[in-house]
Design an enzyme around this catalytic site. Sequence first.
Site, PDB file in Angstrom:
ATOM      1  N   TYR A 123       0.806  -1.229   0.000  1.00 46.77           N
ATOM      2  CA  TYR A 123       0.000   0.000   0.000  1.00 46.77           C
ATOM      3  C   TYR A 123       0.839   1.280   0.000  1.00 46.77           C
ATOM      4  O   TYR A 123       0.312   2.360   0.194  1.00 46.77           O
ATOM      5  CB  TYR A 123      -0.960  -0.002   1.194  1.00 46.77           C
ATOM      6  CG  TYR A 123      -2.007  -1.096   1.164  1.00 46.77           C
ATOM      7  CD1 TYR A 123      -2.271  -1.801  -0.007  1.00 46.77           C
ATOM      8  CD2 TYR A 123      -2.744  -1.418   2.287  1.00 46.77           C
ATOM      9  CE1 TYR A 123      -3.213  -2.811  -0.041  1.00 46.77           C
ATOM     10  CE2 TYR A 123      -3.702  -2.426   2.264  1.00 46.77           C
ATOM     11  CZ  TYR A 123      -3.923  -3.126   1.097  1.00 46.77           C
ATOM     12  OH  TYR A 123      -4.865  -4.126   1.066  1.00 46.77           O
ATOM     13  N   LYS A 168       3.560 -14.794   5.261  1.00 45.84           N
ATOM     14  CA  LYS A 168       3.601 -15.825   4.214  1.00 45.84           C
ATOM     15  C   LYS A 168       5.071 -16.008   3.821  1.00 45.84           C
ATOM     16  O   LYS A 168       5.440 -15.980   2.635  1.00 45.84           O
ATOM     17  CB  LYS A 168       2.733 -15.346   3.033  1.00 45.84           C
ATOM     18  CG  LYS A 168       2.516 -16.356   1.939  1.00 45.84           C
ATOM     19  CD  LYS A 168       1.489 -17.410   2.261  1.00 45.84           C
ATOM     20  CE  LYS A 168       1.388 -18.427   1.139  1.00 45.84           C
ATOM     21  NZ  LYS A 168       0.590 -19.598   1.484  1.00 45.84           N
TER      22      LYS A 168
END
Length: 328
Positions: A123, A168
């Site tokens: 972002y 992740k």
Amino acid sequence: MPYKVLVIPGDGIGPEVVEAALYVINATARKYGVELELKTAEAGDVALRKYGVPMPPETLSLADAADAIFKGPIGESAYDVTSFFRMRYLLYANIRPVKSLPGATAIKEIDCVFVRENVEDVYVGAEYRVGDVAIALKVITAQGTRRVARVARRYAEMRRRKVTIVHKANVLRVVDGLFRDVAMEELRGLEVEQVYVDAAAMELVRDPLRFDVVLTTNQYGDILTDLAAQVAGGIGLAPSANIGDSKAMFEPVHGAAFDIAGRGIANPIATILSAAMMFEWMGREDAASAIRRAVVESLKRGIKTPDVGGNSKTIEVGKYIAALTEAQ
Ligand code: ATP
């Protein structure tokens, strides 16, 4: 010295839920002797239509001068208002408590706090297009991870001393790997577990009570907190705080919900619980707890909006919770 709070009603259902929350804020400040200097300004789609810009200069200088911003959701121009404030004031920790409440139909019992990194990750706005190839940069820094991990530590110390780091790093070995390693270092001494983001989504539905404090990156947090809010009984109940070192911003998790705007049926509880987070940030846990108890009582007594099975209007709920807060 009073706390200077800039109130931005926002778009869609924003003005309705903020008006309801202001009843609670004013009643709480009166009752608990919290000195507030409230100013109101426009930003978002409403400002874009009126002045041609989503962030009028006057709003920006009021925001610069404020200690805290209390805002409703912003519609199409959310990036120019919400994300802009997060970056401008380096509000690096997004805190989203998720708790099933009585009288709201939770999918499962849940009681956790998400601490989401708020100014990095995909972002940051570094997106590029080269012909038929589009690239977005995922930026994670050690410094950014360290400061948000410290916030997670503070919450864990107030709760069960347990933090779940969601990442992740099995695939994104470098970026998520850095987040994981720095977070692990900062959280030393606490009970820490790691869960991959896909497994976290599954576990939030299967066994939500296993989570207490969840620390994660910006994008994973964005997605998982909406999921968790739904597990708790709906987006209309989910509050949030954006915390930096010198300023903070409080807002409901939900968006402008244009589909129900102007009908007086929006649930103001997410915004009211965001006000409770603001009092907590001001060091007034007593005032914050009073608001939370009033919210629970109002739900139990069935004074609630249609999204959680009631038939009360937004303003009625706000006034009722304000009165209950003041009566304690
Ligand atoms: P955004 O893109 O800004 O997140 P959105 O419309 O996709 O906006 P929301 O505005 O969060 O998402 O709303 C999703 C749905 O949830 C809406 O259709 C609305 O009916 C419902 N909703 C959201 N907030 C509330 C609320 N406070 N009270 C009742 N229903 C709500």
